[in-house]
Design a protein around this motif. Structure first.
Motif, PDB file in Angstrom:
ATOM      1  N   ASP A  24       0.827  -1.206   0.000  1.00 43.38           N
ATOM      2  CA  ASP A  24       0.000   0.000   0.000  1.00 43.38           C
ATOM      3  C   ASP A  24       0.858   1.252   0.000  1.00 43.38           C
ATOM      4  O   ASP A  24       0.619   2.186  -0.777  1.00 43.38           O
ATOM      5  CB  ASP A  24      -0.914   0.016   1.239  1.00 43.38           C
ATOM      6  N   GLN A  25       1.872   1.229   0.869  1.00 45.99           N
ATOM      7  CA  GLN A  25       2.765   2.393   0.937  1.00 45.99           C
ATOM      8  C   GLN A  25       3.484   2.573  -0.389  1.00 45.99           C
ATOM      9  O   GLN A  25       3.678   3.700  -0.842  1.00 45.99           O
ATOM     10  CB  GLN A  25       3.795   2.209   2.059  1.00 45.99           C
ATOM     11  N   ALA A  26       3.872   1.452  -0.990  1.00 41.45           N
ATOM     12  CA  ALA A  26       4.546   1.522  -2.293  1.00 41.45           C
ATOM     13  C   ALA A  26       3.624   2.177  -3.315  1.00 41.45           C
ATOM     14  O   ALA A  26       4.051   3.013  -4.107  1.00 41.45           O
ATOM     15  CB  ALA A  26       4.950   0.129  -2.746  1.00 41.45           C
ATOM     16  N   ARG A  27       2.336   1.791  -3.254  1.00 41.99           N
ATOM     17  CA  ARG A  27       1.385   2.332  -4.222  1.00 41.99           C
ATOM     18  C   ARG A  27       1.224   3.844  -4.034  1.00 41.99           C
ATOM     19  O   ARG A  27       1.285   4.603  -5.000  1.00 41.99           O
ATOM     20  CB  ARG A  27       0.039   1.622  -4.087  1.00 41.99           C
ATOM     21  N   TYR A  28       1.022   4.264  -2.772  1.00 38.61           N
ATOM     22  CA  TYR A  28       0.861   5.699  -2.512  1.00 38.61           C
ATOM     23  C   TYR A  28       2.090   6.468  -2.984  1.00 38.61           C
ATOM     24  O   TYR A  28       1.986   7.527  -3.586  1.00 38.61           O
ATOM     25  CB  TYR A  28       0.648   5.972  -1.018  1.00 38.61           C
ATOM     26  N   TRP A  29       3.238   5.879  -2.667  1.00 41.40           N
ATOM     27  CA  TRP A  29       4.489   6.551  -3.015  1.00 41.40           C
ATOM     28  C   TRP A  29       4.608   6.704  -4.531  1.00 41.40           C
ATOM     29  O   TRP A  29       4.943   7.773  -5.041  1.00 41.40           O
ATOM     30  CB  TRP A  29       5.667   5.754  -2.453  1.00 41.40           C
ATOM     31  N   LEU A  30       4.307   5.609  -5.241  1.00 45.84           N
ATOM     32  CA  LEU A  30       4.418   5.645  -6.702  1.00 45.84           C
ATOM     33  C   LEU A  30       3.432   6.646  -7.305  1.00 45.84           C
ATOM     34  O   LEU A  30       3.779   7.382  -8.237  1.00 45.84           O
ATOM     35  CB  LEU A  30       4.170   4.245  -7.276  1.00 45.84           C
ATOM     36  N   ILE A  31       2.210   6.683  -6.762  1.00 40.15           N
ATOM     37  CA  ILE A  31       1.214   7.633  -7.279  1.00 40.15           C
ATOM     38  C   ILE A  31       1.709   9.062  -7.060  1.00 40.15           C
ATOM     39  O   ILE A  31       1.601   9.918  -7.937  1.00 40.15           O
ATOM     40  CB  ILE A  31      -0.153   7.429  -6.584  1.00 40.15           C
ATOM     41  N   ARG A  32       2.284   9.286  -5.866  1.00 38.06           N
ATOM     42  CA  ARG A  32       2.782  10.635  -5.570  1.00 38.06           C
ATOM     43  C   ARG A  32       3.885  11.034  -6.555  1.00 38.06           C
ATOM     44  O   ARG A  32       3.913  12.153  -7.060  1.00 38.06           O
ATOM     45  CB  ARG A  32       3.300  10.696  -4.131  1.00 38.06           C
ATOM     46  N   VAL A  33       4.775  10.072  -6.832  1.00 33.03           N
ATOM     47  CA  VAL A  33       5.862  10.371  -7.770  1.00 33.03           C
ATOM     48  C   VAL A  33       5.307  10.694  -9.153  1.00 33.03           C
ATOM     49  O   VAL A  33       5.709  11.678  -9.788  1.00 33.03           O
ATOM     50  CB  VAL A  33       6.858   9.189  -7.855  1.00 33.03           C
ATOM     51  N   VAL A  34       4.346   9.874  -9.608  1.00 26.03           N
ATOM     52  CA  VAL A  34       3.765  10.121 -10.933  1.00 26.03           C
ATOM     53  C   VAL A  34       3.090  11.491 -10.963  1.00 26.03           C
ATOM     54  O   VAL A  34       3.230  12.245 -11.937  1.00 26.03           O
ATOM     55  CB  VAL A  34       2.756   9.003 -11.294  1.00 26.03           C
ATOM     56  N   LYS A  35       2.388  11.808  -9.880  1.00 29.44           N
ATOM     57  CA  LYS A  35       1.718  13.129  -9.809  1.00 29.44           C
ATOM     58  C   LYS A  35       2.738  14.253  -9.920  1.00 29.44           C
ATOM     59  O   LYS A  35       2.557  15.204 -10.679  1.00 29.44           O
ATOM     60  CB  LYS A  35       0.939  13.192  -8.494  1.00 29.44           C
ATOM     61  N   ASN A  36       3.842  14.131  -9.161  1.00 32.68           N
ATOM     62  CA  ASN A  36       4.864  15.181  -9.191  1.00 32.68           C
ATOM     63  C   ASN A  36       5.526  15.289 -10.566  1.00 32.68           C
ATOM     64  O   ASN A  36       5.775  16.387 -11.057  1.00 32.68           O
ATOM     65  CB  ASN A  36       5.936  14.915  -8.126  1.00 32.68           C
ATOM     66  N   LEU A  37       5.795  14.126 -11.157  1.00 30.36           N
ATOM     67  CA  LEU A  37       6.412  14.129 -12.486  1.00 30.36           C
ATOM     68  C   LEU A  37       5.482  14.779 -13.497  1.00 30.36           C
ATOM     69  O   LEU A  37       5.917  15.548 -14.363  1.00 30.36           O
ATOM     70  CB  LEU A  37       6.734  12.695 -12.922  1.00 30.36           C
TER      71      LEU A  37
ATOM     72  N   ILE B 164      -6.059   9.930  -0.588  1.00 25.74           N
ATOM     73  CA  ILE B 164      -5.712  11.053  -1.468  1.00 25.74           C
ATOM     74  C   ILE B 164      -4.947  12.107  -0.667  1.00 25.74           C
ATOM     75  O   ILE B 164      -3.962  12.678  -1.140  1.00 25.74           O
ATOM     76  CB  ILE B 164      -6.986  11.667  -2.098  1.00 25.74           C
ATOM     77  N   ALA B 165      -5.425  12.339   0.562  1.00 21.39           N
ATOM     78  CA  ALA B 165      -4.746  13.318   1.422  1.00 21.39           C
ATOM     79  C   ALA B 165      -3.294  12.917   1.633  1.00 21.39           C
ATOM     80  O   ALA B 165      -2.385  13.744   1.598  1.00 21.39           O
ATOM     81  CB  ALA B 165      -5.476  13.430   2.757  1.00 21.39           C
ATOM     82  N   LYS B 166      -3.075  11.608   1.851  1.00 17.51           N
ATOM     83  CA  LYS B 166      -1.705  11.117   2.061  1.00 17.51           C
ATOM     84  C   LYS B 166      -0.869  11.328   0.807  1.00 17.51           C
ATOM     85  O   LYS B 166       0.277  11.772   0.874  1.00 17.51           O
ATOM     86  CB  LYS B 166      -1.737   9.617   2.392  1.00 17.51           C
ATOM     87  N   VAL B 167      -1.455  10.974  -0.332  1.00 18.40           N
ATOM     88  CA  VAL B 167      -0.696  11.075  -1.588  1.00 18.40           C
ATOM     89  C   VAL B 167      -0.354  12.526  -1.904  1.00 18.40           C
ATOM     90  O   VAL B 167       0.767  12.844  -2.296  1.00 18.40           O
ATOM     91  CB  VAL B 167      -1.507  10.449  -2.744  1.00 18.40           C
ATOM     92  N   LEU B 168      -1.333  13.417  -1.706  1.00 16.87           N
ATOM     93  CA  LEU B 168      -1.111  14.812  -2.087  1.00 16.87           C
ATOM     94  C   LEU B 168      -0.472  15.631  -0.972  1.00 16.87           C
ATOM     95  O   LEU B 168      -0.046  16.758  -1.203  1.00 16.87           O
ATOM     96  CB  LEU B 168      -2.443  15.460  -2.493  1.00 16.87           C
TER      97      LEU B 168
END
Lengths: 183, 179
Positions: free
Chosen positions: A66-79, A149-153
């Motif tokens: 789960d943490q991996a998923r959040y982290w990856l989503i955050r990276v994609v969002k930032n990129l 979403i709050a965690k990711v963003l």
């Protein structure tokens, strides 16, 4: 979403099996999110690829899937954000910004979105400010709760609530303008 | 009084605190405009989900082949297909070491004294030594003072004289030639 399967990865994050597992599970989700944010297939692929490279190179392992998923989503969002900023600057420099931005015939989009309504949705999403767009995309395509979403963003849950709502409101307006049958 | 629209949006997402859910539901049953707002949310969601997303499978495969190329540990190549990279200084150091050790070994082999150690005993060492009797061999070995393995090869045409049947003697009775 395969929530029930939680892989304790720890130091084994980059071991072939685990990496492949996370890749298999997460790639489609990341791609979907990247595509809805950027609207371009090639860029989405590049962003996902880059996110996994960073994931592989990450020094401190993530505790579970789960943490991996959040982290990856955050990276994609930032990129995606960086990419948009860069492209925005380039287009502005070329004095073609507004024309190009709304053009449905840009490369990468036309071929793949033969479906007219899909194109309209993509255009409507593009008109949203980046912050609102990511919030609604994560909600509708990422299948994430407000808390996730709050965690990711990195924002509060009530902020997520407001962003999702505003995104919906603006989307409805843009879609109405495009005369899509939303009612 | 109607709830804020963002509250309705959270209700629509199932993210509202349970305490308020029943209140909203009660309100919706008697408020057309709020129901209309909710229907609007629903319509947007439907349009979003109906929109086609390109199949990610080809892109997934492409990205994977790129990644597995980049990080060879993901898909280790067989040993015989791996590229071996040795930095030039390390290679030079290894070569030098092999050269020095090899030379040292050769020198030590050529300078070796013929001490008839176990590992150096060969037939040729004995070819120049003639023994007339078994006692002479014993004396020779005693004189050398160190042990070793001896291989006695008898000439092909030796005719052995028959003395008696071989017998086993007990260790207690054996007196090393002394009577």
């Amino acid at each position: 979403m395969a929530r029930t399967v939680v892989y304790k990865m720890g130091k084994n994050q980059t071991k072939p099996g685990n990496f492949e597992y996370v890749y298999d599970i997460t790639y489609p989700l990341l791609y979907r999110i990247a595509f809805r944010i950027t609207g371009d297939e090639n860029i989405s692929e590049d962003l996902c690829q880059e996110a996994f490279i960073r994931y592989y190179k990450r020094v401190i392992p993530l505790p579970d899937q789960d943490q991996a998923r959040y982290w990856l989503i955050r990276v994609v969002k930032n990129l995606a954000f960086n990419h948009e900023k860069r492209r925005g600057r380039e287009l502005k420099a070329n004095y073609k910004y507004s024309k190009e931005f709304n053009s449905p015939t840009r490369s990468g989009e036309t071929e793949l979105l033969r479906n007219e309504s899909a194109r309209i949705v993509q255009r409507a999403l593009k008109k949203l400010p980046f912050n609102l767009r990511t919030a609604i995309v994560l909600r509708e395509y990422g299948d994430l709760s407000y808390r996730d979403i709050a965690k990711v963003l990195g924002i509060s849950e009530s902020n997520v609530k407001v962003r999702v709502f505003r995104a919906r409101e603006q989307l409805k307006k843009h879609l109405d303008e495009e005369e899509v049958d939303v009612s | 009084m109607c709830p804020e629209k963002d509250i309705l949006s959270a209700f629509f997402d199932g993210e509202l605190d349970e305490r308020f859910v029943s209140m909203i539901e009660a309100h919706l049953s008697e408020c057309d405009s709020c129901r209309e707002i909710l229907a609007g949310f629903e319509d947007v969601r439907t349009v979003l989900h109906d929109a086609e997303i390109p199949d990610c499978a080809p892109s997934k495969r492409l990205a994977w082949s790129f990644l597995s190329d980049k990080f060879s540990s993901l898909y280790p190549r067989p040993v015989w297909k791996r590229r071996l990279l040795i930095p030039a200084p390390a290679m030079a150091a290894v070569l030098l070491l092999v050269l020095v050790l090899g030379a040292g070994l050769m020198v030590s082999i050529f300078n070796r004294r013929d001490d008839f150690g176990f590992d150096t005993v060969t037939r040729t060492h004995f070819e120049n030594v003639q023994f007339a009797s078994f006692e002479q061999i014993i004396e020779y070995l005693d004189a050398r003072g160190n042990g070793g393995a001896l291989i006695f090869t008898l000439p092909q045409d030796t005719r052995l004289q028959y003395l008696s049947e071989p017998t086993f003697i007990k260790a207690a009775d054996y007196k090393r030639g002394r009577d």
